[in-house]
Design an enzyme around this catalytic site. Structure first.
Site, PDB file in Angstrom:
ATOM      1  N   LEU B 613      64.705  -2.422 -35.404  1.00  0.00           N
ATOM      2  CA  LEU B 613      65.655  -1.424 -34.905  1.00  0.00           C
ATOM      3  C   LEU B 613      67.052  -1.641 -35.482  1.00  0.00           C
ATOM      4  CD1 LEU B 613      64.406  -1.523 -31.218  1.00  0.00           C
ATOM      5  CD2 LEU B 613      63.879   0.224 -32.937  1.00  0.00           C
ATOM      6  N   GLU B 688      61.102 -13.711 -29.840  1.00  0.00           N
ATOM      7  CA  GLU B 688      60.343 -14.937 -29.601  1.00  0.00           C
ATOM      8  C   GLU B 688      59.528 -15.345 -30.814  1.00  0.00           C
ATOM      9  OE1 GLU B 688      60.167 -14.969 -24.834  1.00  0.00           O
ATOM     10  OE2 GLU B 688      58.343 -14.299 -25.817  1.00  0.00           O
TER      11      GLU B 688
END
Ligand SMILES: Cc1cc2nc3c(=O)[nH]c(=O)nc-3n(C[C@H](O)[C@H](O)[C@H](O)COP(=O)(O)OP(=O)(O)OC[C@H]3O[C@@H](n4cnc5c(N)ncnc54)[C@H](O)[C@@H]3O)c2cc1C
Ligand code: SF4
Lengths: 316, 728
Positions: B613, B688
């Site tokens: 994004l 993560e």
């Protein structure tokens, strides 16, 4: 932190006299160790004597051709001093390997020598610690305790803490002498070798200062020349206390000196070990660490010290 | 909005103007000028704030017999003292397994047992130390996870058991069977857990806190204090690091609330640094046994992964086998996580729970197996790639480009130039080595809502989504601007407040994909409202205008306020797929031949996680993960005192996270992928993924440098020096 009274002094002898006069007084220099310990209630001075107005912040030449470092010279100023860098490079290297830039800007020469151990149990007031609370026992020596960072030699059944200073190791290999003024206004010179005490049964007594006695300076003898190195070994690259550190001075004539940090309650050096240097690192360490009594967790420090010295000797 | 089928061609995001463009944080100026309001510093939100200070238990388990707080109550400046004996055990909030306060029972070291409220911080702290506590210690307890694993292995029903593992291991060309160990790890966010709570009247409660999950926190506060949810408001607009440590309600908010009620004034409280180790949660230590069987072609025929971790009763521990059923193709897979009950502080989620610890072991095992097979470790991983879930072959991966990650990484890192012989490359006194590891992390999504409000051409987005340093403010503003045809300057983000629609929150790397879809949903609903108001259909929104047929109006000319609330709901079709993110990590280390000190020299991550994004904030997430993993690989270790049942290192000097000097050049490559199943924006999380596998790449590089294989983290010099060459 307990409430305390505060005063600022302007004369060294007056500072010492006041410290002896007022019960529970402590000197405040850079505060990087004392204030932390006060916040944690490990130190609980009733009275704080701020020595930052004493001057004592210059490095001057001595008649013997050495340097006299005022007790309030900061670690940054000391390590950056051109004379120190040129003639006492081991000291610059040792100091620069310690703490962080911000801390070294505040940390002073006197305060650094008197910083207290980093034993984790010394810091946890819920745990027994003979150094913090004499007679309460030593948490670090109990079954299952964490002792990886702690000392392997010069320790006792009452305490296995190390003295964490890097600067002191550099000064020790240079045969520095601590100068003081007593509450009576007398001056004393204490060789650094005799300055820090071994714990024995009284680990709370860490140095040869008498109550109220103020460090005014540290003197270095005339430059000894040679190649001067400091290797500080630690798990991360910066901002960590030494697992082992080695200060080394090698002379063209083959004579050498070595001092260790991170292994003992004081910078660790012996004349007999210095004499072994031509026989290699193993011989030196056999002398220096021969009587070591490590824990299971920190026994590696003995091998590590030897390998570190060996690597320094092997360096081009 | 229901996301009930894979996203098709999407003109909005596939040709985006804002989404996917490198965009600096819109909250950056606030942060660098020190004006972003973090919980403890919100001096202006309510008058008369007092200071709270906690007292923690000095034993790991047992009972409190008595507490004498008289001296503390009489100390200067003290307004209130609340001890645990005065309060009935509080209900536990969501996913808390240790009580946060109340009652005589002690379940872990530094469990909160009192709070002191005073006019100043110093007064509160000094008074807390005056409280005398008499304990009755519990029986000596066992903290030996390795021994527990020995007892438990093979027992219980396997979590995964596909194919014939026994057969695979009885007839394999190559076998590996090794034990691995990862220590307990602390989140150690820069900002400690901190809250200001105003519960002065014991009725309405306002909480300014530092928490990743506003809605969970809100619900947990209601449960803990038996209050109606509508009496509680929670705000957490800025968070100085969470890493999973701030997912759940913690003692800071509970103590501040109790202190506030007792003192009749708002109270602020931050957990002191030593409390972070033993009062808050941590990632559990793991003990793992990994067995691999492979044929001569390098194809895995059996994977058997059993692991143990510690937890308090009902806790979830750290499931180090999390990735094992999904990552590599194998005819047979067996995996089991054993949870061992121990009276240690609460173990819970920390960045990539499961995979982070699991891949530290599995990816070393893969390296070892490649060596046994005489294969390049990159090649070995490629041979064992799969496009279907190996433990459920009916299920395809929604989008998986692991092989491309390995290939791109190997090329960019110049992998084939490395010396494959361990211990054979020197640079002066340094032994140099290279390592690779794969990364896998699930791509979860959660429902996420927001409100979009347009007035005078300016768009306000309200959502309880948090920004834990990840960049949510920015990516959500990008999403909103894109959907509405506005610019970033036209969008104001309002986040982290329980007054706003419930979002996914931040955790489990589900935040970006979920909340961007939630903002998209609300903006699409707003577009419909606008179209309705104008009486048009099929309107286009671009350049600040709404265009439909003959209608062409600037949004700034629309009258009044127009708003819409919507939420993204995830359709069942997603469960037909296995959704995950992938990566490959390449690391070069130097190991000092004399001292065994390891210093990382070069790091590269290649990530496959759908649409990125915002490459700037995504890169920041990945390099942050890589940095955290350098600590995990080389120095982070919560030092267990097994006599006391506590972690003895207590601060950032003793718990050694990586510092600047430990971090070399870091490079991140995002491969250009889109995952139409994962979200309407075809995006997945990345926060993560960056921590997964990296530590194993470091350990593998250390092996390549030295020839010493360390299977017990952290890879510290004491574990290496015995195997290093003689000096001279
Ligand atoms: C995070 C951290 C990391 C660190 N890392 C390192 C490291 O790697 N290596 C290292 O060597 N050090 C390290 N230090 C310790 C640091 O060097 C010491 O804190 C510092 O040198 C102390 O000096 P100060 O002037 O601040 O002393 P203060 O805190 O002011 O005083 C310390 C003690 O000395 C006494 N004192 C001060 N001046 C005098 C005087 N003139 N006469 C008599 N008594 C006096 C005080 O009463 C007090 O007891 C670290 C410290 C911190 C906080
Ligand atoms: S080693 Fe010394 S400082 Fe550490 S707990 Fe024992 S007595 Fe205290």
């Amino acid at each position: 932190m307990r409430a305390f009274s505060y005063e600022k002094v302007t004369d060294p002898a007056q500072a010492a006299a006041r410290a002896a006069e007022v019960e529970g007084a402590k000197f405040l220099a850079g505060g990087t160790n004392l204030l932390d310990l006060m916040k944690l209630e490990i130190e609980r001075p009733a009275h704080v004597i701020d020595v930052n107005g004493l001057g004592l912040d210059e490095i001057t030449e001595t008649e013997e051709g050495g340097l006299r470092i005022g007790a309030l010279v900061t670690n940054t100023a000391l390590s950056a001093d051109a004379r120190i860098r040129r003639n006492y490079a081991v000291l610059t290297r040792a100091i620069a390997a310690g703490a962080s830039g911000q801390l070294r800007n505040k940390a002073t020469t006197g305060g650094n020598l008197l910083q207290r151990t980093r034993c984790p149990y010394f810091y946890d007031t819920a745990q027994p610690c003979n150094k913090r609370a004499p007679g309460s026992g030593c948490a670090a020596l109990s079954e299952g305790a964490f002792s990886r960072q702690l000392g392997v030699i010069g320790t006792s059944d009452a305490c296995i803490a190390t003295h964490p200073s890097d600067m002191a190791v550099g000064m020790r290999v240079l045969d520095a002498v601590v100068e003081t003024v007593t509450p009576e206004g007398m001056t004393r010179s204490i060789p650094l070798e005799e300055f820090h005490l071994l714990p024995g049964d009284t680990p709370e007594r860490e140095n040869a200062l008498m109550p109220g006695e103020l460090i005014t300076a540290v003197t270095l003898p005339a430059p000894v020349g040679g190649e001067q190195k400091y290797h500080k070994v630690r798990d991360r690259a910066s901002y960590a206390f030494a697992l082992v550190s080695v200060a080394l001075i090698r002379q063209p004539d083959g004579t050498e000196r070595v001092a260790l940090g991170g292994v003992a309650p004081k910078p660790w050096r012996s004349a007999a070990a210095d004499a072994e240097l031509s026989n290699g690192a193993a011989a030196v360490m056999a002398e220096l660490l021969g009587g070591a009594r490590p824990t299971e967790e920190n026994a590696f420090k003995i091998t590590l010290a030897e390998r570190t010295l060996a690597a320094m000797l092997a360096e081009e | 909005m229901k996301f009930d089928k894979a996203a098709g061609e999407n003109t909005l995001f596939d040709n985006a103007e804002f989404v996917g463009r490198p965009t600096h944080r819109i909250d950056g100026p606030l942060k660098v000028t020190g004006t972003a309001p973090y919980a403890y510093e919100r001096h202006d939100v309510v008058e008369g704030q007092l200071y709270g200070y906690p007292l923690g238990s000095a034993i790991s388990h047992g009972l409190i017999v008595s507490m004498d707080a008289e001296a503390a109550r009489n100390a200067p400046g003290v307004r209130a003292v609340v001890t645990t004996l005065e309060i009935d055990p509080l209900e536990k909030g969501m996913n808390n397994v240790a009580r946060l306060f109340g009652g005589a029972e002690v379940q872990h070291y530094h469990q909160a047992i009192a709070v002191v409220v005073a006019d100043s911080f110093e007064q509160a702290r000094a008074a807390a130390s005056l409280i005398e506590v008499e304990y009755e210690k519990g029986d000596p307890a066992d903290y030996d996870l390795g021994a527990a694993f020995e007892r438990l292995q093979g027992s219980g029903e396997m979590d995964t058991d596909t194919g014939d593992v026994e057969a695979a291991f009885s007839s394999a060309a190559a076998l590996l069977d090794e034990m691995y160990h990862t220590p307990s790890q602390s989140h150690m966010a820069m900002e400690p857990h901190a809250s200001i709570v105003d519960w002065s009247d014991g009725d309405q409660m306002t909480v300014w806190t530092s928490n990743q999950m506003i809605n969970w926190n809100h619900g947990s506060l209601a449960t803990t204090f038996g209050l109606d949810e509508d009496k509680i408001r929670v705000e957490s607009p800025y968070i100085g690091g969470g890493f999973g440590g701030k997912l759940w309600l913690r003692a800071d908010a509970v103590l501040a609330a109790l202190g506030s009620r007792a003192a009749g004034a708002p109270v602020k409280l931050a957990l002191p640094r030593p409390f972070i180790m033993n009062n808050t949660t941590h990632r559990s230590e793991t003990v793992q046994r990994i067995r691999l069987a492979a044929g001569e072609d390098g194809k895995l025929t059996g994977i058997w992964h059993e692991a143990a971790s510690h937890a308090l009763p009902d806790g979830r521990g750290e499931d180090a086998t999390a990735q094992t059923p999904f990552f590599y193709a194998s005819d047979s897979i067996r995996a089991k996580h054993h949870i061992v009950t121990m009276s240690l502080p609460e173990s819970a989620d920390m960045r990539a729970p499961g995979e982070a610890a699991g891949l530290m072991a599995l990816e070393v095992a893969m390296d070892e197996m490649a060596e046994k097979l005489g294969m390049d470790p990159v090649e070995f991983r490629k041979v064992n790639d799969t496009q279907v879930n190996p433990s459920n072959p009916e299920q395809e991966f929604s989008d998986r480009n692991f092989v491309e990650c390995l290939d791109r990484g190997a090329e960019a890192f110049r992998w084939t130039d490395r010396n494959t012989a361990p211990g054979a490359t020197r640079d002066g006194q340094w032994l140099v080595g290279h390592g690779v590891a794969g990364a896998y992390r699930g791509a979860l999504v959660l429902p996420s809502g927001s409100r979009a409000l347009l007035e005078g051409g300016k768009l306000v987005i309200e959502t309880d989504m948090t920004d834990i340093g990840t960049g949510s403010y920015t990516i959500l503003a990008q999403t909103a601007a894109e959907t509405m045809g506005l610019t970033l300057d036209d969008v104001e983000m309002r986040m982290g407040n329980s007054a706003y629609p419930v979002s996914s929150g931040s955790g489990g790397q589900f935040g970006a994909a979920s909340s961007s879809a939630g903002v998209y949903a609300a903006c699409m609903a707003l577009r419909e409202r606008i179209a309705e108001q104008l009486g048009v259909e099929e309107a286009e929104f671009r350049d600040g205008r709404v265009i439909a047929g003959d209608t062409d109006r600037a949004l700034s000319e629309l009258e009044g306020q127009i708003d819409a609330v919507d939420s993204i709901e995830w359709g069942d079709f997603q469960s037909e797929y296995q959704m995950a993110t992938f990566g490959a990590h390449f690391v070069e280390v130097g190991v000092h031949a004399g001292t065994g000190e390891t210093r990382v020299r070069r790091m590269l991550a290649v990530c496959d996680s759908g649409r990125i994004l915002n490459p700037i904030t995504a890169r920041s997430q990945v390099i942050g993960g890589m940095t955290m993993a350098v600590g995990a690989a080389l120095s982070e270790d919560m030092a267990l005192d097994s006599g006391r049942g506590m972690f003895a290192n207590h601060d950032l000097a003793g718990y050694e996270v990586a510092v600047h000097a430990d971090i070399p050049e870091q490079e991140v490559i995002f491969i250009d992928t889109l995952d139409p199943v994962a979200s309407p924006l075809k995006a997945k999380g990345v926060g993560e993924l960056g921590v997964c596998g990296v530590a194993a790449a470091v350990a593998n590089a250390v092996y390549n440098a030295t020839g010493v294989r360390v299977r017990e983290y952290p890879v510290t010099l004491d574990k290496l020096i015995g195997g290093l060459p003689a000096i001279g």
